[in-house]
Design an enzyme around this catalytic site. Structure first.
Site, PDB file in Angstrom:
ATOM      1  N   ARG A  41     -49.804 118.888  -2.968  1.00 30.02           N
ATOM      2  CA  ARG A  41     -50.328 117.637  -3.530  1.00 30.02           C
ATOM      3  C   ARG A  41     -51.646 117.854  -4.281  1.00 30.02           C
ATOM      4  O   ARG A  41     -51.899 117.179  -5.286  1.00 30.02           O
ATOM      5  CB  ARG A  41     -50.499 116.591  -2.424  1.00 30.02           C
ATOM      6  CG  ARG A  41     -49.169 116.017  -1.973  1.00 30.02           C
ATOM      7  CD  ARG A  41     -49.319 115.028  -0.846  1.00 30.02           C
ATOM      8  NE  ARG A  41     -48.059 114.336  -0.591  1.00 30.02           N
ATOM      9  CZ  ARG A  41     -47.854 113.523   0.423  1.00 30.02           C
ATOM     10  NH1 ARG A  41     -48.822 113.286   1.288  1.00 30.02           N
ATOM     11  NH2 ARG A  41     -46.691 112.934   0.584  1.00 30.02           N
ATOM     12  N   LYS A 198     -30.492 108.043  11.170  1.00 29.01           N
ATOM     13  CA  LYS A 198     -30.147 106.658  11.493  1.00 29.01           C
ATOM     14  C   LYS A 198     -29.724 105.825  10.295  1.00 29.01           C
ATOM     15  O   LYS A 198     -30.392 105.815   9.271  1.00 29.01           O
ATOM     16  CB  LYS A 198     -31.345 105.978  12.151  1.00 29.01           C
ATOM     17  CG  LYS A 198     -31.661 106.501  13.537  1.00 29.01           C
ATOM     18  CD  LYS A 198     -32.789 105.699  14.166  1.00 29.01           C
ATOM     19  CE  LYS A 198     -33.017 106.110  15.607  1.00 29.01           C
ATOM     20  NZ  LYS A 198     -34.100 105.319  16.214  1.00 29.01           N
ATOM     21  N   GLY A 351     -39.178 114.257   2.781  1.00 30.86           N
ATOM     22  CA  GLY A 351     -39.706 115.501   3.352  1.00 30.86           C
ATOM     23  C   GLY A 351     -38.662 116.543   3.684  1.00 30.86           C
ATOM     24  O   GLY A 351     -38.794 117.719   3.315  1.00 30.86           O
ATOM     25  N   GLY A 374     -42.017 107.613   1.397  1.00 27.63           N
ATOM     26  CA  GLY A 374     -41.770 106.175   1.555  1.00 27.63           C
ATOM     27  C   GLY A 374     -41.585 105.462   0.239  1.00 27.63           C
ATOM     28  O   GLY A 374     -40.720 104.582   0.099  1.00 27.63           O
TER      29      GLY A 374
END
Length: 397
Positions: A41, A198, A351, A374
């Protein structure tokens, strides 16, 4: 989506001798001693900073780091290691400034790093009084932090409301272009791979993509829930039986459009979840009650790879098996290699996805690798990110 780009502001000559405030995403992983363990980053933020310095601007750059408590700065919250690494990359000093909200001294051609912005009281709730103070620090606000684009905070949204000029840095602009190419105006067929443990965490993404994609490949625990929806046994594999109805609805929504959710025809099973567990390839109808499904089988992987080779656009979020274990990595490896070999425009994010891309060395063969976890997921859900929304508004003024 039209936003003002920092490159255009510089091209107009306006940045010379101006105060430029850059919101970067420098939230890097650190070890227990505070040493940076991975600096992607920071390296990704360098082009924007160099553009500003080369244009003759007085440059301020800030970021959040970790999860500090507002108004209660601790040494562990400090951007000092980040400033040190950035100085090495730029080949010049990068002084670190604390308590900067009420004023910053920086001359044209110089750069300072402003201490962890999430320590400022009101940052997370986008307090308007703070936003006005932030905006008063600069002539030009540049958002180059896609990783925080889904949050409306003081340094991502509030400052953009009130700064004289608000624009997108090169990293944010590249994300915007890639997202547009993959989702707003995709070359067909558009194939999305959504995998993870999930269904519940990605249900809204699956529902949104079901309206737009030509093929929706599911993997991991999500695929197990879809296998249940297709009437297949999954043994003691991770799944969410309560969401079988939702999985069926996604399958039906795809079918109504002449699209499909391919259900695995073979799987790789084990009796325990461990790196040294014995891997057994089974036809999907032969899964035993004490089996754990830890990967898609070779037949399924080959079929999916063939479909990816025919794609016009590929969106990838999540490995399709437990690729960290050698015995259960084949599905993810085959899919990664197919994406790399495909002529399709590909965009990947998340990720675990980035870890798989690195493991199989296909970085140069993916069209665009998204830096925001996100934020990338919210884009897949069809949401307009706050950072894009405010820059769009400002560009329309």
């Amino acid at each position: 989506m039209k936003v003002l780009r920092f490159a255009d502001v510089i091209a107009s000559g306006f940045a010379d001798k101006k105060r430029v405030f850059i919101r970067a995403d420098l939230n890097v992983p650190q070890d227990a001693a505070g040493a940076i363990t991975e600096d992607t980053r920071i390296r990704a933020s360098v082009p924007c900073i160099q553009m500003a310095l080369a244009a003759g601007a007085a440059v301020m750059v800030t970021s959040h780091l970790g999860r500090p408590t507002e108004g209660a700065f601790k040494p562990a919250d400090s951007l000092a290691p980040v400033a040190k690494r950035l100085a090495e990359l730029l080949g010049r000093k990068v002084p670190l400034v604390a308590n900067w909200v009420d004023g910053v001294e920086v001359a044209p051609g110089q750069i300072v790093m402003l201490e962890n912005c999430r320590v400022n009281v009101g940052e997370k709730k986008n307090d308007e009084a703070l936003a006005h103070k932030l905006a008063a620090l600069c002539d030009i606000f540049v958002n180059d932090a896609f990783g925080t684009a889904h949050r409306a905070e003081g340094t991502t949204y509030g400052i953009a409301q009130f700064a004289p000029i608000a624009c997108a840095g090169p990293l944010l602009a590249a994300e915007l272009d890639a997202i547009n190419q993959a989702l707003a105006a995709p070359k067909r067929p558009l194939v999305a791979i959504v995998a993870g443990s999930k269904v519940s965490s990605k249900l809204t993404i699956l529902q949104a993509l079901a309206k737009n994609v030509d093929q929706l490949i599911v993997g991991g625990g999500i695929a197990n829930t879809f296998m249940l929806a297709a009437g297949l046994g999954i043994g003691k594999s991770l799944a969410e039986p309560s969401l079988v109805g939702d999985a069926k609805a996604v399958i039906d929504a795809m079918k109504a459009r002449g699209a499909e959710v391919p259900i695995p025809t073979d799987v790789v099973t084990a009796k325990t979840f461990s790196a040294d567990a014995v891997a057994t390839v089974k036809v999907a109808t032969d899964v035993a009650d004490d089996d754990l499904i830890l990967d898609i089988g070779p037949e399924t992987a080959a079929k999916l790879a063939a479909q990816l080779m025919q794609a016009g656009t590929i969106v990838w979020n999540g490995p399709v098996g437990v690729f960290e274990f050698a015995a259960f990595e084949n599905g993810t490896k085959v899919i990664a290699q197919a994406i790399a070999a495909s002529s399709a425009f590909s965009i990947a994010g998340g990720g675990d996805t980035l870890a798989a891309i690195a493991k199989y060395g296909i970085e140069k063969d993916v069209g665009y690798i998204s830096t925001g976890g996100g934020a990338f997921l919210e884009v897949l859900e069809g949401k307009t990110l706050p950072a894009f929304e405010i820059l769009q508004k400002r560009a329309a003024e």
